[in-house]
Design a protein around this motif. Structure first.
Motif, mmCIF file in Angstrom:
data_model
loop_
_atom_site.group_PDB
_atom_site.id
_atom_site.type_symbol
_atom_site.label_atom_id
_atom_site.label_comp_id
_atom_site.label_asym_id
_atom_site.label_seq_id
_atom_site.Cartn_x
_atom_site.Cartn_y
_atom_site.Cartn_z
ATOM 1 N N ARG A 87 0.790 -1.324 0.049
ATOM 2 C CA ARG A 87 0.090 0.067 -0.093
ATOM 3 C C ARG A 87 0.692 1.229 -0.087
ATOM 4 O O ARG A 87 1.881 1.243 0.599
ATOM 5 C CB ARG A 87 -0.906 0.003 1.177
ATOM 6 C CG ARG A 87 -1.492 -1.123 1.144
ATOM 7 C CD ARG A 87 -3.090 -1.097 0.734
ATOM 8 N NE ARG A 87 -3.724 -2.220 0.703
ATOM 9 C CZ ARG A 87 -4.900 -2.524 0.383
ATOM 10 N NH1 ARG A 87 -5.561 -1.523 -0.261
ATOM 11 N NH2 ARG A 87 -5.397 -3.760 0.239
ATOM 12 N N LYS A 88 0.597 2.297 -0.661
ATOM 13 C CA LYS A 88 1.118 3.447 -0.775
ATOM 14 C C LYS A 88 1.129 4.211 0.585
ATOM 15 O O LYS A 88 -0.028 4.095 1.171
ATOM 16 C CB LYS A 88 0.508 4.321 -1.958
ATOM 17 C CG LYS A 88 1.365 4.145 -3.162
ATOM 18 C CD LYS A 88 0.654 4.909 -4.346
ATOM 19 C CE LYS A 88 1.130 4.786 -5.412
ATOM 20 N NZ LYS A 88 1.012 5.531 -6.820
ATOM 21 N N GLY A 89 1.934 4.920 0.901
ATOM 22 C CA GLY A 89 1.947 5.842 2.103
ATOM 23 C C GLY A 89 2.060 4.934 3.367
ATOM 24 O O GLY A 89 2.106 5.614 4.349
ATOM 25 N N THR A 90 2.511 3.900 3.238
ATOM 26 C CA THR A 90 2.835 2.855 4.358
ATOM 27 C C THR A 90 4.098 2.620 4.705
ATOM 28 O O THR A 90 4.524 1.757 3.975
ATOM 29 C CB THR A 90 1.708 1.867 4.714
ATOM 30 O OG1 THR A 90 0.515 2.296 4.370
ATOM 31 C CG2 THR A 90 2.011 0.946 5.894
ATOM 32 N N PRO A 91 5.011 3.237 5.352
ATOM 33 C CA PRO A 91 6.343 2.927 5.405
ATOM 34 C C PRO A 91 6.484 1.512 6.083
ATOM 35 O O PRO A 91 5.706 1.066 6.747
ATOM 36 C CB PRO A 91 7.113 4.033 6.129
ATOM 37 C CG PRO A 91 6.027 4.388 7.204
ATOM 38 C CD PRO A 91 4.652 4.390 6.331
ATOM 39 N N CYS A 92 7.749 0.689 5.626
ATOM 40 C CA CYS A 92 7.764 -0.574 6.290
ATOM 41 C C CYS A 92 9.285 -0.896 6.554
ATOM 42 O O CYS A 92 10.022 -0.120 6.027
ATOM 43 C CB CYS A 92 7.154 -1.712 5.346
ATOM 44 S SG CYS A 92 7.967 -1.706 3.740
ATOM 45 N N VAL A 93 9.247 -1.747 7.201
ATOM 46 C CA VAL A 93 10.638 -2.029 8.002
ATOM 47 C C VAL A 93 10.633 -3.643 8.084
ATOM 48 O O VAL A 93 9.849 -4.375 8.202
ATOM 49 C CB VAL A 93 11.152 -1.718 9.322
ATOM 50 C CG1 VAL A 93 12.290 -2.312 9.947
ATOM 51 C CG2 VAL A 93 11.184 -0.268 9.293
ATOM 52 N N ARG A 94 11.799 -4.336 7.103
ATOM 53 C CA ARG A 94 11.689 -5.888 6.873
ATOM 54 C C ARG A 94 12.793 -6.263 7.921
ATOM 55 O O ARG A 94 13.889 -5.654 8.108
ATOM 56 C CB ARG A 94 12.066 -6.128 5.478
ATOM 57 C CG ARG A 94 11.145 -5.686 4.350
ATOM 58 C CD ARG A 94 11.354 -6.066 3.245
ATOM 59 N NE ARG A 94 11.076 -7.646 3.359
ATOM 60 C CZ ARG A 94 10.820 -8.649 2.199
ATOM 61 N NH1 ARG A 94 11.523 -8.079 1.089
ATOM 62 N NH2 ARG A 94 10.781 -9.742 2.271
ATOM 63 N N ARG A 95 12.379 -7.664 8.275
ATOM 64 C CA ARG A 95 13.460 -8.252 9.215
ATOM 65 C C ARG A 95 13.296 -9.882 8.898
ATOM 66 O O ARG A 95 12.229 -10.270 8.320
ATOM 67 C CB ARG A 95 12.989 -8.044 10.845
ATOM 68 C CG ARG A 95 12.924 -6.674 11.283
ATOM 69 C CD ARG A 95 13.026 -6.687 12.479
ATOM 70 N NE ARG A 95 12.609 -5.554 13.252
ATOM 71 C CZ ARG A 95 13.592 -4.400 13.117
ATOM 72 N NH1 ARG A 95 14.592 -4.718 12.393
ATOM 73 N NH2 ARG A 95 13.060 -3.291 13.601
ATOM 74 N N LEU A 156 12.600 -22.435 9.399
ATOM 75 C CA LEU A 156 13.112 -21.557 10.801
ATOM 76 C C LEU A 156 13.269 -20.240 10.322
ATOM 77 O O LEU A 156 13.016 -19.297 11.228
ATOM 78 C CB LEU A 156 14.216 -21.978 11.293
ATOM 79 C CG LEU A 156 14.285 -23.699 11.799
ATOM 80 C CD1 LEU A 156 15.638 -23.867 12.428
ATOM 81 C CD2 LEU A 156 13.117 -23.676 12.698
ATOM 82 N N LEU A 157 13.242 -19.897 9.069
ATOM 83 C CA LEU A 157 13.528 -18.328 8.590
ATOM 84 C C LEU A 157 11.968 -17.880 8.524
ATOM 85 O O LEU A 157 11.376 -18.263 7.765
ATOM 86 C CB LEU A 157 14.317 -18.312 7.580
ATOM 87 C CG LEU A 157 14.838 -17.025 7.218
ATOM 88 C CD1 LEU A 157 15.792 -16.541 8.227
ATOM 89 C CD2 LEU A 157 15.757 -17.330 5.796
ATOM 90 N N HIS A 158 11.824 -16.556 9.156
ATOM 91 C CA HIS A 158 10.365 -15.864 9.012
ATOM 92 C C HIS A 158 10.955 -14.568 8.355
ATOM 93 O O HIS A 158 11.777 -14.116 9.025
ATOM 94 C CB HIS A 158 9.900 -16.014 10.387
ATOM 95 C CG HIS A 158 9.358 -17.337 10.691
ATOM 96 N ND1 HIS A 158 10.063 -18.307 11.085
ATOM 97 C CD2 HIS A 158 7.957 -17.759 10.818
ATOM 98 C CE1 HIS A 158 9.208 -19.467 11.303
ATOM 99 N NE2 HIS A 158 8.075 -19.217 11.298
ATOM 100 N N ASP A 159 10.251 -14.361 7.386
ATOM 101 C CA ASP A 159 10.155 -12.796 7.014
ATOM 102 C C ASP A 159 9.267 -11.947 7.439
ATOM 103 O O ASP A 159 7.842 -12.409 7.399
ATOM 104 C CB ASP A 159 10.145 -12.922 5.324
ATOM 105 C CG ASP A 159 10.725 -11.680 4.670
ATOM 106 O OD1 ASP A 159 11.250 -11.010 5.517
ATOM 107 O OD2 ASP A 159 10.445 -11.543 3.600
ATOM 108 N N VAL A 160 9.506 -11.158 8.267
ATOM 109 C CA VAL A 160 8.650 -10.092 9.051
ATOM 110 C C VAL A 160 8.628 -8.829 8.363
ATOM 111 O O VAL A 160 9.711 -8.260 8.290
ATOM 112 C CB VAL A 160 8.879 -10.120 10.446
ATOM 113 C CG1 VAL A 160 7.981 -9.294 10.972
ATOM 114 C CG2 VAL A 160 8.939 -11.529 10.886
#
Length: 300
Positions: A87-95, A156-160
């Motif tokens: 979605r536009k306008g929603t900043p995100c941080v990936r881990r 075991l790896l989770h993309d958050v």
DNA sequence: TACATTTGACCACA
DNA sequence: TGTGGTCAAATGTA
């Protein structure tokens, strides 16, 4: 796989040497300057350099995201389609988080209270994506959400992916605070690669972040604004002449990570963005004949 | 009873 | 039109 990569390898070596130089400078700055700003800036440069290195290495080694051990999934090559749906306008941080065991997978808790509101099968992904929002969404109007998806190759790896920062009471939680800082940092004009090509659009901060990501996709590698992992300490960074061979990465979620490398000439570890971690894992751990060997693992 | 999870349906975007 | 993201009713659990 081998042969004919002289030029690229040279470029790769040059880039990695630059990384080395930056890490050393980072160490020096951390000793002299207690303020994290300088170190943070250098980290961004570091990530950029690592990014270029990966691009070079990928072109050198014959990149095939869907080939090898990994199946088509939402990261890698298919990430472009998946990520473009944000979605536009929603900043995100990936881990990316790795559980110590399958049983611990459910315990990938960041200390914040989330409520699951949906689950969706993602095209090309083996596992469904789970959607969470802040428990206090209605009571306190907190709009923070996160998406969690298991990696196909590694259960075991989770993309958050975190969208938005907590504005509820639990925003005082260290994890929430860190996330918020990251979001603010990423939203600063000129952060990352400085791509501001969509300035004619409604140039809100989230849109500018989206532009950065879009540019990365176009380059053939997902280049998100760096998630500022931090070194455990300047000494632990071990960037001097005697490389310790690994860097502790302090994840804001509280999980400790280390990225290790080994090479005849020495070893180094770097703090890199989440997507880079995947790139490193896929690239280096699946090319056993390559001189570099990288291992990303949870330290706790 | 209150809260969380599941799941099918709908909506928005490219 | 296909896919990801969200909603909301149904269901489960403490």
């Amino acid at each position: 796989m081998d042969g004919g990569y002289g030029g690229e390898k040279s470029a790769l070596a040059s880039e990695l040497a630059q990384v080395l130089s930056m890490v050393r400078e980072l160490e020096a700055r951390m000793d002299q300057d207690p303020l994290p700003a300088a170190a943070r800036e250098l980290c961004a440069e570091l990530a950029s350099s690592v990014d270029r290195s990966i691009c070079i290495a990928r072109s050198c080694c014959g990149d095939s995201p869907a080939s090898g051990a990994g199946s088509p999934r939402s990261d890698g090559g298919n990430a472009t389609a998946a990520q473009s749906k944000r979605r536009k306008g929603t900043p995100c941080v990936r881990r990316q988080l790795r559980a110590a065991s399958v049983q611990d997978a459910a315990a990938l808790d960041d200390g914040l209270s989330w409520r699951k509101y949906g689950q969706k099968d993602i095209l090309g992904a083996k596992y469904p994506r789970a959607y969470f929002r802040c428990t206090h969404r209605h009571s306190q109007g907190c709009t923070a959400t996160k998406h969690v998806q298991r990696a196909d190759g590694d259960p075991l790896l989770h993309d958050v992916v975190y969208h938005g920062a907590h504005t509820c009471a639990q925003a005082a939680h260290p994890s929430a605070q860190q996330l918020r800082q990251e979001l603010e940092l990423q939203l600063q004009p000129g952060h990352g690669h400085g791509a501001q090509e969509d300035q004619d659009q409604d140039q809100d901060q989230g849109a500018s972040l989206l532009a950065l990501e879009t540019e990365g996709l176009r380059a053939g590698l997902l280049v998100e604004p760096m998630t500022p992992y931090s070194f455990a300490s300047a000494a632990a960074a071990g960037a001097g002449a005697d490389f310790a061979g690994c860097f502790p990465l302090l994840s804001p979620t509280g999980l400790d990570w280390q990225l290790r490398s080994s090479h005849p000439a020495g070893s180094l570890g770097v703090g890199i963005g989440m997507e880079f971690e995947t790139q490193f894992e896929e690239l280096f751990t699946t090319n056993a004949t390559e001189p570099f060997q990288w291992d990303l693992y949870a330290a706790n």
